[in-house]
Design a protein around this motif. Structure first.
Motif, PDB file in Angstrom:
ATOM      1  N   ARG A  74       0.823  -1.222   0.000  1.00  0.00           N
ATOM      2  CA  ARG A  74       0.000   0.000   0.000  1.00  0.00           C
ATOM      3  C   ARG A  74       0.854   1.268   0.000  1.00  0.00           C
ATOM      4  N   THR A  75       2.114   1.177   0.434  1.00  0.00           N
ATOM      5  CA  THR A  75       2.943   2.381   0.455  1.00  0.00           C
ATOM      6  C   THR A  75       3.424   2.762  -0.941  1.00  0.00           C
ATOM      7  N   ARG A  76       3.226   1.853  -1.900  1.00  0.00           N
ATOM      8  CA  ARG A  76       3.695   2.146  -3.248  1.00  0.00           C
ATOM      9  C   ARG A  76       2.771   3.167  -3.918  1.00  0.00           C
ATOM     10  N   ALA A  77       3.367   4.171  -4.590  1.00  0.00           N
ATOM     11  CA  ALA A  77       2.570   5.215  -5.228  1.00  0.00           C
ATOM     12  C   ALA A  77       1.730   4.616  -6.349  1.00  0.00           C
ATOM     13  N   ARG A  78       0.464   4.953  -6.410  1.00  0.00           N
ATOM     14  CA  ARG A  78      -0.405   4.423  -7.463  1.00  0.00           C
ATOM     15  C   ARG A  78      -1.476   5.433  -7.843  1.00  0.00           C
ATOM     16  N   ARG A  79      -2.152   5.158  -8.934  1.00  0.00           N
ATOM     17  CA  ARG A  79      -3.210   6.039  -9.386  1.00  0.00           C
ATOM     18  C   ARG A  79      -4.359   6.060  -8.387  1.00  0.00           C
ATOM     19  N   VAL A  80      -4.847   7.256  -8.038  1.00  0.00           N
ATOM     20  CA  VAL A  80      -6.005   7.376  -7.153  1.00  0.00           C
ATOM     21  C   VAL A  80      -7.014   8.338  -7.784  1.00  0.00           C
ATOM     22  N   ILE A  81      -8.253   8.259  -7.320  1.00  0.00           N
ATOM     23  CA  ILE A  81      -9.276   9.201  -7.782  1.00  0.00           C
ATOM     24  C   ILE A  81      -9.380  10.326  -6.753  1.00  0.00           C
ATOM     25  N   ASN A  82      -9.151  11.554  -7.215  1.00  0.00           N
ATOM     26  CA  ASN A  82      -9.203  12.724  -6.340  1.00  0.00           C
ATOM     27  C   ASN A  82     -10.604  13.324  -6.379  1.00  0.00           C
ATOM     28  N   ALA A  83     -11.381  13.080  -5.332  1.00  0.00           N
ATOM     29  CA  ALA A  83     -12.719  13.678  -5.252  1.00  0.00           C
ATOM     30  C   ALA A  83     -12.748  14.715  -4.128  1.00  0.00           C
ATOM     31  N   THR A  84     -11.577  15.279  -3.801  1.00  0.00           N
ATOM     32  CA  THR A  84     -11.502  16.244  -2.702  1.00  0.00           C
ATOM     33  C   THR A  84     -11.896  17.651  -3.134  1.00  0.00           C
TER      34      THR A  84
END
Ligand SMILES: *Cc1c(COP(=O)(O)O)cnc(C)c1O
Length: 466
Positions: free
Chosen positions: A81-91
């Motif tokens: 989980r610490t590895r950087a990966r694509r996320v969806i930014n809904a902030t």
């Protein structure tokens, strides 16, 4: 095994503790083994076994190989989980510092995939076959877009400021307003960077008011001054009894006193954002107002990858380029490819392929329509939500306290439910980052990229249904 190993000092029986290879052979670990490799996984097994031994000594029952393997699987999950990966930014925060600031979009991803997967013509002139100037296209594009004579790209804006001050003002006084001795976050503080560059800080004015006469007096008292430094106040706002001279007034003074006007502009707006209601000044306006050299980030409002730019008078940019620090601070190959693709989009006038600009420019009506669409999609999936007006933000140290009117959907979630759903969203694939408030979870759709609406709806449905 000796008695010492099988029995703890207090006599606990450690003989039942499973062996490393038994744990490694557990049916629950092949996936972790594939993704982490045997060596890393073995290290996690040893750690779990050490803990098990400790627990048994403390009186806990002896774990089975499967018990230990379950623990190892959890550690493996944490590591992955610490590895950087694509996320969806809904902030709703367009340039989210914890999410890598500007997202790059499909056009840049394509350029990265095709140029960077193999060898790249990064320092070769394909016309002659001889050595070429690294970053030439990016630097020429920055000149074209800003009206500057010359440009140099480096690792980030912190590097740009350090290099600019070091190359142009080391050992000499540089005059800065006390209202501009700012901290950006992540350790960037103007006085500290300046000290490291070798330039000598001369503070003028007060926190809230600095007048042109303050600069004049400081220059009178420091005849060997190299420059006036102007720093953009982007990540905070001063209101009330405040004053600072215009950039043009500073430029006139600098010319009269034969010192340089250097500027740390923070974000590097290439297009004028004023019509959109943002106060972020453009690089072009700084050059036009008479700054001799301007530094800025390429991953803030410019919308590119991490990088920094130094643009301005040709002789001064050349001095920065010649400085030995320039090599240490140069921009990497991948960000350079990404920056060139981003700047190409500006040259072509294709602003909406730059996700940051698309997000900043989207009219509220379009954002609302997108939120309504998401709400409809959730309803079809049996999830109750409502469309709500939201306040987004530009972020990334730009346009502090300037709201970015936005829209999204809200889920009611009282008690501890909001936190539980948010946690499930973060462990979704791709992970989703919403805004969590007392009793509700908000999904701002302004910061969604193309193609993220459906994966978001699916992730919300799964998180809500547990
Ligand atoms: C963001 C910022 C920096 C640091 O830029 P990085 O690209 O993050 O290194 C420096 N100065 C100002 C005024 C900024 O806004």
């Amino acid at each position: 095994m000796g008695e010492e190993e099988t029995r703890g000092k207090d006599g606990a029986d450690l003989r039942g503790i499973p062996r490393v290879d038994r744990v490694l052979a557990s049916p629950s670990l092949p996936e972790a083994k594939r993704r982490l490799g045997v060596a890393s996984l073995t290290r996690l097994v040893r750690r779990a076994l050490d803990e098990a031994r400790e627990a048994v000594r403390g009186g806990a029952p002896c774990p089975t190989a499967e018990d230990v393997a379950a623990r190892v699987a959890a550690y493996a999950e944490q590591t992955l989980r610490t590895r950087a990966r694509r996320v969806i930014n809904a902030t709703g925060v367009v340039l989210h510092t914890n999410l890598g600031r500007a997202p790059l979009g499909a056009r840049v991803a394509e350029a990265l995939a095709s140029s960077a997967a193999g060898y790249t013509s990064i320092e070769i002139d394909l016309a002659t076959g001889k050595r070429g100037r690294r970053g030439a296209f990016a630097e020429d594009a920055l000149c074209e877009l800003s009206g500057a004579e010359a440009a140099l790209v480096v690792n980030n804006n912190a590097a740009a400021v350090l290099l600019m001050l070091g190359a142009l003002a080391a050992g000499r006084p540089v005059v800065v307003s006390r209202g501009e001795l700012v901290e950006i976050g992540g350790g960037f503080r103007v006085p500290e960077v300046m000290a490291r560059s070798g330039a000598r800080l001369v503070e003028v004015g007060t926190t809230n008011k600095t007048r042109i006469a303050d600069y004049t007096r400081a220059l009178d008292a420091a005849p060997d001054a190299a420059a006036i430094l102007r720093v953009h106040q982007g990540n905070f706002r001063q209101v009330g009894f405040v004053e600072r001279p215009s950039l043009a007034a500073l430029a006139a003074l600098a010319r009269e006193r034969k010192v340089l006007l250097l500027e740390d502009l923070g974000g590097g707006a290439i297009v004028d954002l004023a019509p959109l209601g943002f106060s972020e000044p453009s690089v072009k306006s700084s050059i036009e107002a008479g700054s001799d050299v301007v530094c800025f980030s390429t991953d803030k409002v410019l919308g590119g990858p991490q990088g920094g730019a130094i643009v301005g008078r040709a002789d001064l940019v050349a001095a920065c380029r010649k400085d030995p620090l320039a090599r240490a601070l140069r921009l990497g190959r991948l960000p350079l490819v990404a920056l060139e693709a981003t700047l190409a989009a500006y040259l072509e006038g294709d602003l909406d392929v730059i996700p940051t600009l698309a997000a900043l420019r989207a009219p509220l009506s379009a954002v609302r329509a997108r939120a309504e669409h998401l709400q409809g999609e959730l309803e079809r999936r049996g999830v109750t939500s409502s469309v709500v007006e939201l306040d987004g933000a530009v972020g990334g140290g730009a346009c502090a306290e300037e709201p970015l009117p936005s829209c999204g959907v809200a889920l009611e979630a009282t008690g501890g439910l909001a936190a539980a759903i948010a946690e499930r969203l973060r462990s979704a694939d791709p992970p989703v980052l919403p805004r969590v408030q007392e009793g509700r979870i908000l999904f701002d759709v302004r910061t969604l990229l193309d193609g993220e609406d459906m994966p978001l709806a699916l992730a919300i449905e799964r998180a809500v249904k547990g």
